[in-house]
Design a protein around this motif. Structure first.
Motif, PDB file in Angstrom:
ATOM      1  N   ALA A   1      12.357  10.023  -7.283  1.00  0.00           N
ATOM      2  CA  ALA A   1      13.079   9.070  -7.727  1.00  0.00           C
ATOM      3  C   ALA A   1      13.206   7.667  -6.852  1.00  0.00           C
ATOM      4  O   ALA A   1      13.439   6.427  -7.494  1.00  0.00           O
ATOM      5  CB  ALA A   1      14.752   9.585  -7.735  1.00  0.00           C
ATOM      6  N   ARG A   2      12.815   7.920  -5.576  1.00  0.00           N
ATOM      7  CA  ARG A   2      13.019   6.783  -4.713  1.00  0.00           C
ATOM      8  C   ARG A   2      11.912   5.838  -5.105  1.00  0.00           C
ATOM      9  O   ARG A   2      12.066   4.424  -5.204  1.00  0.00           O
ATOM     10  CB  ARG A   2      12.957   7.079  -3.337  1.00  0.00           C
ATOM     11  N   ASN A   3      10.564   6.371  -5.181  1.00  0.00           N
ATOM     12  CA  ASN A   3       9.402   5.502  -5.416  1.00  0.00           C
ATOM     13  C   ASN A   3       9.655   4.986  -6.805  1.00  0.00           C
ATOM     14  O   ASN A   3       9.381   3.675  -7.213  1.00  0.00           O
ATOM     15  CB  ASN A   3       8.230   6.203  -5.508  1.00  0.00           C
ATOM     16  N   ALA A   4      10.107   5.768  -7.880  1.00  0.00           N
ATOM     17  CA  ALA A   4      10.218   5.100  -9.014  1.00  0.00           C
ATOM     18  C   ALA A   4      11.484   3.958  -9.107  1.00  0.00           C
ATOM     19  O   ALA A   4      11.171   2.893  -9.732  1.00  0.00           O
ATOM     20  CB  ALA A   4      11.068   6.222  -9.950  1.00  0.00           C
ATOM     21  N   PHE A   5      12.313   3.983  -8.541  1.00  0.00           N
ATOM     22  CA  PHE A   5      13.467   2.979  -8.430  1.00  0.00           C
ATOM     23  C   PHE A   5      12.759   1.829  -7.618  1.00  0.00           C
ATOM     24  O   PHE A   5      12.987   0.664  -8.151  1.00  0.00           O
ATOM     25  CB  PHE A   5      14.612   3.434  -7.411  1.00  0.00           C
ATOM     26  N   LEU A   6      12.199   2.183  -6.466  1.00  0.00           N
ATOM     27  CA  LEU A   6      11.507   0.922  -5.784  1.00  0.00           C
ATOM     28  C   LEU A   6      10.476   0.168  -6.566  1.00  0.00           C
ATOM     29  O   LEU A   6      10.592  -1.078  -6.772  1.00  0.00           O
ATOM     30  CB  LEU A   6      11.243   1.194  -4.609  1.00  0.00           C
ATOM     31  N   GLY A   7       9.551   1.128  -7.409  1.00  0.00           N
ATOM     32  CA  GLY A   7       8.706   0.376  -8.304  1.00  0.00           C
ATOM     33  C   GLY A   7       9.126  -0.197  -9.307  1.00  0.00           C
ATOM     34  O   GLY A   7       8.796  -1.306  -9.811  1.00  0.00           O
ATOM     35  N   GLY A   8      10.169   0.286  -9.935  1.00  0.00           N
ATOM     36  CA  GLY A   8      10.841  -0.060 -11.418  1.00  0.00           C
ATOM     37  C   GLY A   8      11.350  -1.506 -10.792  1.00  0.00           C
ATOM     38  O   GLY A   8      11.438  -2.355 -11.726  1.00  0.00           O
ATOM     39  N   LEU A   9      12.169  -1.502  -9.806  1.00  0.00           N
ATOM     40  CA  LEU A   9      13.014  -2.755  -9.288  1.00  0.00           C
ATOM     41  C   LEU A   9      12.114  -4.044  -9.145  1.00  0.00           C
ATOM     42  O   LEU A   9      12.095  -5.055  -9.377  1.00  0.00           O
ATOM     43  CB  LEU A   9      13.763  -2.374  -7.962  1.00  0.00           C
TER      44      LEU A   9
ATOM     45  N   ARG B   1       0.871  -1.182   0.049  1.00  0.00           N
ATOM     46  CA  ARG B   1       0.150   0.048   0.015  1.00  0.00           C
ATOM     47  C   ARG B   1       0.878   1.282   0.045  1.00  0.00           C
ATOM     48  O   ARG B   1       0.240   2.445  -0.144  1.00  0.00           O
ATOM     49  CB  ARG B   1      -1.043   0.006   1.338  1.00  0.00           C
ATOM     50  N   ALA B   2       2.191   1.293   0.007  1.00  0.00           N
ATOM     51  CA  ALA B   2       3.134   2.330  -0.076  1.00  0.00           C
ATOM     52  C   ALA B   2       2.609   2.611  -1.673  1.00  0.00           C
ATOM     53  O   ALA B   2       2.353   2.014  -2.536  1.00  0.00           O
ATOM     54  CB  ALA B   2       4.557   1.834  -0.033  1.00  0.00           C
ATOM     55  N   LEU B   3       3.274   4.112  -2.003  1.00  0.00           N
ATOM     56  CA  LEU B   3       2.982   4.281  -3.280  1.00  0.00           C
ATOM     57  C   LEU B   3       3.688   3.528  -4.505  1.00  0.00           C
ATOM     58  O   LEU B   3       2.821   3.151  -5.515  1.00  0.00           O
ATOM     59  CB  LEU B   3       3.618   6.048  -3.409  1.00  0.00           C
ATOM     60  N   HIS B   4       4.721   3.344  -4.238  1.00  0.00           N
ATOM     61  CA  HIS B   4       5.590   2.621  -5.130  1.00  0.00           C
ATOM     62  C   HIS B   4       4.840   1.216  -5.314  1.00  0.00           C
ATOM     63  O   HIS B   4       4.592   0.584  -6.637  1.00  0.00           O
ATOM     64  CB  HIS B   4       6.975   2.327  -4.905  1.00  0.00           C
ATOM     65  N   GLY B   5       4.320   0.416  -4.061  1.00  0.00           N
ATOM     66  CA  GLY B   5       3.670  -0.750  -4.203  1.00  0.00           C
ATOM     67  C   GLY B   5       2.474  -0.560  -4.938  1.00  0.00           C
ATOM     68  O   GLY B   5       2.091  -1.673  -5.987  1.00  0.00           O
ATOM     69  N   ARG B   6       1.531   0.306  -4.891  1.00  0.00           N
ATOM     70  CA  ARG B   6       0.468   0.583  -5.252  1.00  0.00           C
ATOM     71  C   ARG B   6       0.578   0.786  -6.889  1.00  0.00           C
ATOM     72  O   ARG B   6      -0.281   0.159  -7.666  1.00  0.00           O
ATOM     73  CB  ARG B   6      -0.392   1.611  -4.657  1.00  0.00           C
ATOM     74  N   ILE B   7       1.379   1.555  -7.301  1.00  0.00           N
ATOM     75  CA  ILE B   7       1.821   1.763  -8.624  1.00  0.00           C
ATOM     76  C   ILE B   7       2.173   0.314  -9.291  1.00  0.00           C
ATOM     77  O   ILE B   7       1.708  -0.038 -10.388  1.00  0.00           O
ATOM     78  CB  ILE B   7       2.714   2.828  -8.874  1.00  0.00           C
ATOM     79  N   ALA B   8       2.945  -0.315  -8.673  1.00  0.00           N
ATOM     80  CA  ALA B   8       3.488  -1.621  -9.358  1.00  0.00           C
ATOM     81  C   ALA B   8       2.553  -2.722  -9.459  1.00  0.00           C
ATOM     82  O   ALA B   8       2.341  -3.407 -10.583  1.00  0.00           O
ATOM     83  CB  ALA B   8       4.592  -2.262  -8.417  1.00  0.00           C
ATOM     84  N   ILE B   9       1.745  -2.680  -8.265  1.00  0.00           N
ATOM     85  CA  ILE B   9       0.366  -3.622  -8.298  1.00  0.00           C
ATOM     86  C   ILE B   9      -0.561  -3.296  -9.480  1.00  0.00           C
ATOM     87  O   ILE B   9      -0.914  -4.049 -10.247  1.00  0.00           O
ATOM     88  CB  ILE B   9      -0.241  -3.942  -7.109  1.00  0.00           C
TER      89      ILE B   9
END
Length: 513
Positions: A298-306, A137-145
């Motif tokens: 950048a942080r959320n983009a990196f974590l989501g992309g990875l 439910r973190a931003l990068h997690g929601r985007i990735a899912i």
């Protein structure tokens, strides 16, 4: 004999992977290849493949059901999700199709199908990684899912078009499924807790969602996801998700074993997999660039992309249906991508901290609405993590007349009326934009030890000299927290026992009615 061999081999390889500081799923993948090569000689039945495939399918259905329980459907309609999904799909398909036609001399139609299969990212790996770190439910997690769900829907459309299977006329009935929500809510309340709740989740995911959607020519995976979405707003949705956790994890072991047992590779298949493994970082880099373009930091983009940097198990489903001759090369490719991506995702935060200066250069000045700086106002008490423990602490402070503010990375818990705001405390950038001058005490109520350690270090590095008190689940968490700068730790289960004892004491002091 099937259960003995499968469970024993999976456990041995999982333990070996853990000893090498690798995620157990890497061991399960290796166990699959070992069973493929030596299974018959150690007593594995000849019909183990279909049995394992069936168990793996059940595990995937339960996984998608639990994802649905935690998903906000509106997140799928965000421009960053839709835009990143389709742009990444178009660019990847174009590049891979060109490469397959030029270097492998494949017919255009097969090249397009193979490129499409490789353009998707692994739903199972990303969901497990994000869930294990409690970042769904973190931003990068929601985007990735959200991106993964869009990709899975595209994959299902491709299968329908090329396999010649089309939904039955009865498929229109799925639009009436939301009308079942009151019935599902009643069942949730009637099931209450424990084994009935687990059984209800399994029935909804596998029987109603899975088999029900399959009966009208639709994907069972989508059906399981939809059933989870229908229950996402129920007050006990997270209890159901936790109740299914153990069953889902055991069944998903079969999924990773199945990939390894898809077939033993020849030299050409190995070469194909190695080349695509070399190209794997390009998948993550492209996702990073697209997320940055959509104003994600950048942080959320990196974590989501990875988290999206692994080839998809849906590629195997496509291959099994319409590209049978590519099943083994794709299985090796997917397995190898898991072996590479899983350890990297485990240390994703450390990797970003190491490369932060370089990655920040790509950030845009405009930001996503969820990443705006938090204004703490006149608060003097900061509560980090607004689950049951954090909410209880917040209410206690406000009842005492103290000015408290809460922070949580789950947007569903945000309530500006209660001064509870969105923020990812594992994001170093979040702390750089937080004014803590008036804060005198911080309560750490997040469930993960790592998030407590990061928050403590950032607070102390920012010059915070007030009190930091952390709730802990296990006694061995106290030492690293004290070393990081926590003043006091509080064993939560001990606190619960003390609370019960105090209530008992109050009753003993009161005269009987």
């Amino acid at each position: 004999m099937f259960e003995v061999v499968i469970l024993s081999v999976a456990f041995i390889f999982g333990i070996a992977a853990r000893q090498l500081s690798l995620p157990p799923l890497v061991g399960f993948l290796s166990a699959g290849f070992a069973l493929n090569a030596f299974g018959p000689s150690i007593g594995l039945p000849s019909d183990a493949g279909p049995m394992l495939e069936h168990l793996a399918h059940l595990g995937v259905l339960l996984l998608l059901f639990t994802i649905g329980l935690k998903l906000n459907i509106r997140s799928l309609a965000e421009p960053v999700v839709l835009g990143s999904s389709f742009i990444h799909l178009a660019i990847t398909c174009l590049l891979f199709t060109s490469g397959f036609v030029i270097f492998l001399s494949l017919p255009l139609d097969k090249a397009i199908l193979l490129a499409t299969a490789l353009s998707f990212s692994s739903t199972v790996l990303a969901a497990k990684v994000l869930e294990s770190k409690r970042e769904l439910r973190a931003l990068h997690g929601r985007i990735a899912i959200g991106i993964l769900i869009i990709q899975d829907l595209v994959a299902l459309a491709v299968l329908s078009i090329y396999s010649g299977n089309s939904p039955s006329p009865w498929a229109v009935l799925v639009f009436l499924v939301p009308l079942l929500r009151p019935v599902l809510y009643w069942l949730m309340n009637a099931a209450q807790h424990d084994e009935l709740l687990v059984l209800l989740g399994a029935v909804l995911a596998i029987a109603v969602g899975g088999m029900g959607f399959e009966a009208v020519g639709l994907s069972s995976e989508v059906g399981a996801l939809v059933m989870g979405l229908l229950l996402a707003k129920h007050p006990r949705a997270q209890e159901l998700s936790k109740a299914l956790w153990g069953l889902k994890e055991v069944l998903l072991i079969s999924f990773f074993l199945q990939i390894g047992m898809a077939g033993l590779p020849d030299q050409d298949a190995l070469l194909f997999a190695v080349i695509l493994a070399v190209l794997l970082p390009l998948k993550g880099i492209l996702f990073f660039a697209l997320l940055i373009a959509f104003r994600i930091r950048a942080r959320n983009a990196f974590l989501g992309g990875l988290s999206l940097t692994a080839y998809s198990e849906f590629g195997l489903i496509v291959a099994a249906s319409i590209l049978q001759e590519w099943l083994v090369p794709l299985a090796i490719t997917v397995a190898l991508s898991f072996v590479i991506a899983a350890p990297l995702n485990r240390i994703a935060h450390q990797l970003f901290d190491r490369w932060e200066k370089h990655l920040l250069c790509f950030e845009r000045h405009a930001r996503h609405p969820d990443e705006q700086p938090v204004d703490l106002g006149n608060a003097t008490i900061l509560v980090l993590g607004m689950g049951r423990t954090g909410n209880a602490a917040y209410d206690f402070f406000t009842d005492k007349g103290l000015a408290a503010v809460g922070i949580d990375s789950d947007p569903n818990k945000i309530n500006t009326q209660r001064h509870v705001f969105y923020g990812d405390i594992e994001d170093v950038g979040f702390w750089h934009h937080l004014d803590i001058a008036q804060i005198t005490a911080v309560t750490l109520a997040t469930p993960e030890l790592e998030s407590k350690l990061i928050a403590t270090r950032e607070l102390r590095e920012a010059g915070f000299t007030g009190h930091i008190i952390a709730g802990i689940h296990f006694q061995d968490e106290a030492e690293p927290l004290h070393a990081a700068g926590v003043d006091q730790t509080y064993l939560l289960m001990t606190g619960a026992g003390i609370g019960i004892a105090e209530k008992t004491w109050e009753c003993l002091q009161s005269p009987p009615l």
